[in-house]
Design an enzyme around this catalytic site. Structure first.
Site, short mmCIF file in Angstrom:
data_model
loop_
_atom_site.label_atom_id
_atom_site.label_comp_id
_atom_site.label_asym_id
_atom_site.label_seq_id
_atom_site.Cartn_x
_atom_site.Cartn_y
_atom_site.Cartn_z
N THR A 1 34.43 -2.80 0.77
CA THR A 1 33.77 -3.91 0.05
C THR A 1 34.79 -4.93 -0.45
N GLY B 1 36.55 3.07 -4.98
CA GLY B 1 36.93 4.09 -5.96
C GLY B 1 38.31 4.65 -5.61
N GLU C 1 27.02 2.49 -1.28
CA GLU C 1 26.74 3.02 0.06
C GLU C 1 25.48 2.40 0.66
C1 LIG Z 1 33.92 9.17 -7.37
C2 LIG Z 1 34.14 10.03 -6.21
C3 LIG Z 1 33.06 10.96 -5.98
C4 LIG Z 1 33.28 11.89 -4.83
C5 LIG Z 1 32.55 13.13 -5.07
C6 LIG Z 1 32.30 13.97 -3.86
C7 LIG Z 1 31.14 13.50 -3.05
C8 LIG Z 1 29.90 13.61 -3.73
C9 LIG Z 1 28.85 12.79 -3.11
C10 LIG Z 1 28.29 11.83 -3.74
C11 LIG Z 1 28.72 11.36 -5.04
C12 LIG Z 1 28.49 9.91 -5.22
C13 LIG Z 1 29.47 9.28 -6.11
C14 LIG Z 1 29.66 7.88 -5.82
C15 LIG Z 1 30.60 7.67 -4.69
C16 LIG Z 1 30.61 6.23 -4.45
C17 LIG Z 1 31.16 5.95 -3.11
C18 LIG Z 1 30.69 4.59 -2.71
C19 LIG Z 1 31.36 4.18 -1.49
C20 LIG Z 1 30.85 2.85 -0.96
O1 LIG Z 1 30.02 2.19 -1.49
S1 LIG Z 1 31.57 2.40 0.51
C21 LIG Z 1 30.84 0.89 0.96
C22 LIG Z 1 29.42 1.06 1.39
N1 LIG Z 1 28.95 -0.16 2.01
C23 LIG Z 1 27.80 -0.25 2.61
O2 LIG Z 1 27.05 0.70 2.63
C24 LIG Z 1 27.51 -1.55 3.32
C25 LIG Z 1 26.07 -1.74 3.64
N2 LIG Z 1 25.89 -2.55 4.81
C26 LIG Z 1 25.67 -2.03 6.06
O3 LIG Z 1 25.66 -0.83 6.24
C27 LIG Z 1 25.42 -3.00 7.16
O4 LIG Z 1 26.04 -4.22 7.01
C28 LIG Z 1 23.93 -3.26 7.36
C29 LIG Z 1 23.26 -1.95 7.72
C30 LIG Z 1 23.29 -3.82 6.12
C31 LIG Z 1 23.73 -4.28 8.48
O5 LIG Z 1 24.38 -3.86 9.62
P1 LIG Z 1 24.96 -4.92 10.65
O6 LIG Z 1 25.57 -4.22 11.79
O7 LIG Z 1 25.84 -5.84 9.94
O8 LIG Z 1 23.73 -5.80 11.07
P2 LIG Z 1 22.31 -5.54 11.63
O9 LIG Z 1 22.05 -6.69 12.52
O10 LIG Z 1 21.38 -5.34 10.49
O11 LIG Z 1 22.41 -4.23 12.47
C32 LIG Z 1 22.73 -4.21 13.85
C33 LIG Z 1 22.25 -2.92 14.44
O12 LIG Z 1 23.04 -1.84 13.93
C34 LIG Z 1 22.18 -0.86 13.39
N3 LIG Z 1 22.93 -0.17 12.30
C35 LIG Z 1 23.28 -0.68 11.13
N4 LIG Z 1 23.94 0.26 10.41
C36 LIG Z 1 24.01 1.34 11.19
C37 LIG Z 1 24.56 2.63 11.01
N5 LIG Z 1 25.18 2.99 9.87
N6 LIG Z 1 24.46 3.53 12.00
C38 LIG Z 1 23.82 3.20 13.14
N7 LIG Z 1 23.26 1.99 13.39
C39 LIG Z 1 23.35 1.07 12.42
C40 LIG Z 1 20.99 -1.63 12.92
O13 LIG Z 1 19.89 -0.81 12.71
C41 LIG Z 1 20.83 -2.61 14.04
O14 LIG Z 1 20.22 -1.92 15.12
P3 LIG Z 1 19.27 -2.72 16.10
O15 LIG Z 1 20.02 -3.90 16.59
O16 LIG Z 1 18.09 -3.09 15.28
O17 LIG Z 1 18.95 -1.71 17.15
C1 LIG Z 2 30.47 2.43 -8.79
C2 LIG Z 2 30.71 1.78 -7.46
C3 LIG Z 2 31.56 2.39 -6.56
C4 LIG Z 2 31.83 1.79 -5.33
N1 LIG Z 2 32.72 2.38 -4.48
C5 LIG Z 2 33.05 1.75 -3.34
C6 LIG Z 2 34.05 2.31 -2.46
O1 LIG Z 2 34.59 3.38 -2.70
N2 LIG Z 2 34.39 1.61 -1.35
C7 LIG Z 2 33.81 0.43 -1.03
O2 LIG Z 2 34.17 -0.15 0.00
N3 LIG Z 2 32.83 -0.10 -1.81
C8 LIG Z 2 32.46 0.52 -2.95
N4 LIG Z 2 31.48 -0.01 -3.77
C9 LIG Z 2 30.80 -1.25 -3.37
C10 LIG Z 2 29.37 -1.01 -2.91
O3 LIG Z 2 29.35 -0.38 -1.67
C11 LIG Z 2 28.63 -2.34 -2.85
O4 LIG Z 2 28.52 -2.82 -4.18
C12 LIG Z 2 27.26 -2.18 -2.23
O5 LIG Z 2 27.37 -1.94 -0.85
C13 LIG Z 2 26.36 -3.41 -2.46
O6 LIG Z 2 26.94 -4.56 -2.01
P1 LIG Z 2 27.10 -5.85 -2.96
O7 LIG Z 2 27.75 -5.43 -4.21
O8 LIG Z 2 27.75 -6.88 -2.11
O9 LIG Z 2 25.64 -6.30 -3.30
P2 LIG Z 2 24.90 -7.57 -2.74
O10 LIG Z 2 24.70 -7.41 -1.28
O11 LIG Z 2 25.55 -8.81 -3.19
O12 LIG Z 2 23.49 -7.39 -3.43
C14 LIG Z 2 23.00 -8.23 -4.47
C15 LIG Z 2 21.48 -8.45 -4.25
O13 LIG Z 2 21.28 -9.14 -3.03
C16 LIG Z 2 20.30 -8.49 -2.25
N5 LIG Z 2 20.62 -8.65 -0.81
C17 LIG Z 2 21.84 -8.66 -0.22
N6 LIG Z 2 21.71 -8.77 1.11
C18 LIG Z 2 20.42 -8.82 1.37
C19 LIG Z 2 19.67 -8.90 2.58
N7 LIG Z 2 20.26 -8.93 3.78
N8 LIG Z 2 18.33 -8.88 2.50
C20 LIG Z 2 17.72 -8.82 1.30
N9 LIG Z 2 18.38 -8.73 0.13
C21 LIG Z 2 19.71 -8.73 0.16
C22 LIG Z 2 20.35 -7.03 -2.67
O14 LIG Z 2 19.10 -6.41 -2.44
C23 LIG Z 2 20.69 -7.13 -4.15
O15 LIG Z 2 19.50 -7.28 -4.89
C24 LIG Z 2 31.20 0.58 -4.99
C25 LIG Z 2 30.31 -0.03 -5.90
C26 LIG Z 2 30.07 0.56 -7.12
C27 LIG Z 2 29.11 -0.10 -8.07
#
Ligand SMILES: CCCCCCCC/C=C\CCCCCCCCCC(=O)SCCNC(=O)CCNC(=O)[C@H](O)C(C)(C)COP(=O)(O)OP(=O)(O)OC[C@H]1O[C@@H](n2cnc3c(N)ncnc32)[C@H](O)[C@@H]1OP(=O)(O)O
Ligand SMILES: Cc1cc2nc3c(=O)[nH]c(=O)nc-3n(C[C@H](O)[C@H](O)[C@H](O)COP(=O)(O)OP(=O)(O)OC[C@H]3O[C@@H](n4cnc5c(N)ncnc54)[C@H](O)[C@@H]3O)c2cc1C
Length: 673
Positions: free
Chosen positions: A150, A189, A432
């Site tokens: 991110t 994180g 996530e």
């Molecule tokens: C503190 C430490 C704790 C550790 C403890 C141990 C573990 C315990 C477990 C849990 C504890 C929780 C504690 C908290 C931990 C926090 C960790 C947080 C980490 C993060 O947040 S990491 C960053 C996460 N970021 C995201 O998730 C980003 C979200 N965005 C996306 O995934 C994508 O951009 C999207 C899905 C929104 C869009 O995809 P994109 O390719 O850009 O565009 P599309 O046109 O929509 O999709 C194209 C095509 O791809 C398909 N697709 C999309 N995603 C996937 C996928 N993942 N796999 C397979 N296919 C995918 C999509 O459906 C489209 O398909 P189509 O063309 O329609 O056929």
């Molecule tokens: C505690 C914490 C731990 C994290 N840990 C990690 C980590 O370890 N590694 C890492 O890489 N990231 C990490 N993140 C980041 C996290 O993965 C992102 O915050 C998350 O994926 C959401 O993205 P954003 O913050 O850009 O929200 P945004 O996408 O800006 O969302 C803001 C608003 O916009 C809306 N929106 C955005 N896009 C669309 C769309 N296409 N259609 C409709 N509505 C939309 C959402 O619904 C939401 O209401 C962490 C975040 C937090 C809070």
């Protein structure tokens, strides 16, 4: 007894709680075994519990969390990581054993992302050769890593990531850069202060062409003195609402050169001359997120089951007001409204438990195929994991807050354990994959599958109901008694989902036919699309719960109580969303009346087993860290005892008295004279 002695905790269980345990209709241990996945798994968990809690530091961590400063807590959190890593190495824990320990000792610890994302990313995104290099040293803790994806400007839209990795064929290196302020990594994180390595997700540029987001192994800090390496600026992003154990960080990269081999190349390769080849779709690089979505769904179970354990135990020992004027004050658990606050959370905990057990099984099967290069199951897996993550965390957060409110004023105290659970649960709807965005991914899949079904394709998997030959729908509830039938309840959910989905498909298609570009037609219907995804997810969770209960190999007593709970979960969901069910004519007004009656009858039916149902989660008091929800139910003594741990009480007179209060009081008294 003088008031000074009130802090002593009685040795016996609070009789009000004992009374609840005595009236349970089933053996708690039998249910605990089911929850753990077998008696041997319960033994394993207990063994690990004993090992962990024999260490005074592990017993102390919860108090540092509750009463320490942010910096003290972070320090304790680093110690916790180190101890966990040492124990894992010493005892050669499997991933399963390590997961059990994490669920015991509160997930947050400073280096949590090392096992949660860094290692899984290496396992999923590296070639065998790269695994031999990176995975080996990561597992030996020679390097400590995180997952930096991110950015300040983009979390959701991965195609918008601005960090660049530009290949230089002259030196066979990638040059990593943060070109703008919005490109800086922000949130990962364990990044701010703890990790010395990261998998950095960056847009790959080679031969002047952009190739989307790819993973790169980057060293951030010196292994000698932990100083950031030249060209790297890294730090903590600041105070948050909760999750204080983790140092979420920012990262700026200024012309950082890394070897070509540091690009993780399982799914796409850059050859020494800069030629780009992809052996899998770009979304294969999202594999680590898919895993985490499963784990966060499981974590939702941990949070809701802990919260409801606290809420129900406390409600069994808290007496307030009189139900019968002739009797003593009633336990608050007797009030129907209190049951209405607590039992949806109780039912949700069991629903998520059974549903995520199934999800995990499906994930393992699909992942085995994916690792062999067969990506056929990826779209279905993406739909199921996105939907589960969104549904479980959305409902968990809602119920945890209601349960906190059910504890009245004391629920607002840190020592209750439940307030912290609300703040640590809050980010799970965002991390996530933000939940709305995840539901929209589900909707996208539903639309595709719907049109496949329309064109005659036999649909398999979680959307198979879309290709059912739908005979005219007849509501299966002909009397209140029918509303108890789990298969009928599943049918109602299934039809609701089918109708909501088919309506939104029709609307989108009509809008497109009327001339709206596809993206505008989508945006005009986004709210309905999310509604359709929610209906689909609700159906799946109800179905998973009902099937798990039906297939249970357990005593009649356990089956009976779980059937009631499952029935309550399904009935409650219909009543809560009755507008949708009425509008889709899956039920009528008469049926809604029956369902509402049944809902309240079920509250009374579940009531006698409420404490036993939470006891079965079998949380150790240290794991629960709650003065209100401890096993012995001595809530008031524990609350009073907790005041001793607050540093404000370490001196009778606080230093601010001498600095501010004393001169003020003296001044005021002088003025009076
Ligand atoms: C503190 C430490 C704790 C550790 C403890 C141990 C573990 C315990 C477990 C849990 C504890 C929780 C504690 C908290 C931990 C926090 C960790 C947080 C980490 C993060 O947040 S990491 C960053 C996460 N970021 C995201 O998730 C980003 C979200 N965005 C996306 O995934 C994508 O951009 C999207 C899905 C929104 C869009 O995809 P994109 O390719 O850009 O565009 P599309 O046109 O929509 O999709 C194209 C095509 O791809 C398909 N697709 C999309 N995603 C996937 C996928 N993942 N796999 C397979 N296919 C995918 C999509 O459906 C489209 O398909 P189509 O063309 O329609 O056929
Ligand atoms: C505690 C914490 C731990 C994290 N840990 C990690 C980590 O370890 N590694 C890492 O890489 N990231 C990490 N993140 C980041 C996290 O993965 C992102 O915050 C998350 O994926 C959401 O993205 P954003 O913050 O850009 O929200 P945004 O996408 O800006 O969302 C803001 C608003 O916009 C809306 N929106 C955005 N896009 C669309 C769309 N296409 N259609 C409709 N509505 C939309 C959402 O619904 C939401 O209401 C962490 C975040 C937090 C809070």
């Amino acid at each position: 007894m003088s008031y000074l002695e009130f802090g002593a905790i009685p040795l016996q269980v609070n009789p009000d709680l004992q009374e609840e345990r005595d009236q349970a209709s089933f053996h708690v241990t039998e249910l605990t075994h089911i929850i753990d996945g077998g008696a041997e798994k319960t033994q394993l968990r207990k063994r690990l519990e004993k090992l962990i809690y024999s260490d005074p530091d592990f017993r102390r961590f919860p108090d540092v969390r509750t009463f320490g400063t942010k910096s003290e807590f972070y320090g304790a959190s680093v110690l916790k990581s180190i101890k966990l890593f040492q124990l894992r190495k010493e005892h050669q824990w499997t991933d399963e054993e390590s997961d059990i320990v994490h669920s015991l000792v509160d997930h947050g610890h400073a280096l949590g992302l090392h096992h949660a994302m860094f290692i899984p990313a290496l396992e999923r995104l590296a070639t065998d050769e790269q695994k031999a290099k990176w995975l080996t040293i990561a597992k030996q803790y020679k390097i400590l890593g995180t997952y930096a994806q991110t950015e300040l400007g983009h979390g959701t839209y991965l195609q918008g990531l601005e960090t660049t990795a530009t290949y230089d064929p002259g030196t066979q290196e990638f040059i990593l850069n943060t070109p703008t302020i919005s490109a800086m990594k922000w949130w990962p994180g364990s990044l701010g202060k703890s990790s010395n390595y990261a998998i950095v997700l960056a847009t790959l540029i080679t031969r002047g062409k952009r190739h989307g987001m790819h993973p790169f192994v980057v060293q951030l800090r010196s292994l000698e003195d932990h100083q950031p390496l030249p060209g790297i600026k890294v730090g903590e992003i600041g105070a948050k609402m909760g999750t204080l154990s983790t140092d979420n960080g920012y990262l700026i990269l200024n012309n950082i050169r890394i070897l070509r081999e540091n690009m993780l190349m399982k799914n796409a390769q850059v050859s020494p001359d800069g030629t780009f080849t992809a052996s899998a779709p770009n979304q294969a690089n999202y594999a680590t997120m898919v895993l985490l979505r499963v784990r966060i769904s499981e974590f939702a179970y941990t949070n809701i089951s802990k919260a409801v354990t606290i809420g129900i135990r406390y409600s069994a020992v808290r007496r307030q007001s009189k139900l019968d004027p002739e009797e003593k004050e009633a336990k608050i658990l007797e009030y129907q409204t209190q049951q209405y606050k607590l039992f949806p959370g109780l039912a949700l905990a069991y629903a998520i438990l059974f549903s995520t057990k199934l999800l995990k099984k499906k994930y393992r099967e699909a992942q085995t195929e994916i690792m062999k290069g067969n990506l056929q199951s990826l779209p279905e897996l993406h739909c199921e994991t996105s939907g589960s993550k969104a549904f479980c965390t959305e409902h968990m957060l809602k119920e945890v807050e209601i349960i906190r409110q059910s504890c009245g004023g004391h629920g607002y105290l840190a020592a209750s354990g439940i307030g912290m659970m609300t703040s640590s649960s809050a980010p799970l709807v965002t991390v996530e994959g933000e939940n709305t965005v995840m539901y929209l991914q589900v909707a996208r899949y539903l639309l595709k599958r719907f049109s496949n079904a329309k064109s005659g394709e036999q649909i398999e998997g979680c959307t198979s109901y879309l290709s059912m030959n739908h005979a005219p729908y007849l509501c299966p509830f002909l009397s209140e008694k029918d509303c108890r039938n789990l298969s009928s309840l599943c049918d109602v959910y299934r039809y609701r989902a089918f109708i909501v989905i088919s309506r939104v498909v029709r609307t989108v298609q009509t809008d497109i036919k009327d001339g709206l570009p596809q993206h505008d037609a989508f945006n005009k219907n986004l709210v309905h699309l999310v509604r359709a995804a929610r209906a689909h997810c609700y159906f799946n969770v109800v179905k998973d719960f009902a099937e798990a209960v039906k297939e249970l190999d357990a005593s009649i007593q356990i089956c009976t109580v779980l059937i009631s709970l499952c029935c309550f979960f399904a009935v409650h969901g219909i009543v809560e969303n009755s507008g949708d069910f009425l509008q889709t004519q899956t039920i009528g007004v008469e049926q809604l009346k029956w369902l509402k009656n049944l809902q309240t009858s079920l509250l009374a039916e579940i009531r006698p087993n409420a404490v036993a149902l939470v006891d079965a989660f079998d949380y150790h008091d240290i794991t629960l860290t709650s003065a209100l929800g401890s096993y012995d139910g001595n809530a008031y003594e524990r609350l009073y005892q907790s005041t001793e741990k607050d540093s404000m009480n370490s001196q009778e007179v606080h230093s601010s008295y001498h600095t501010y209060l004393k001169p003020f009081i003296q001044e005021m008294n002088k003025a009076k004279l």
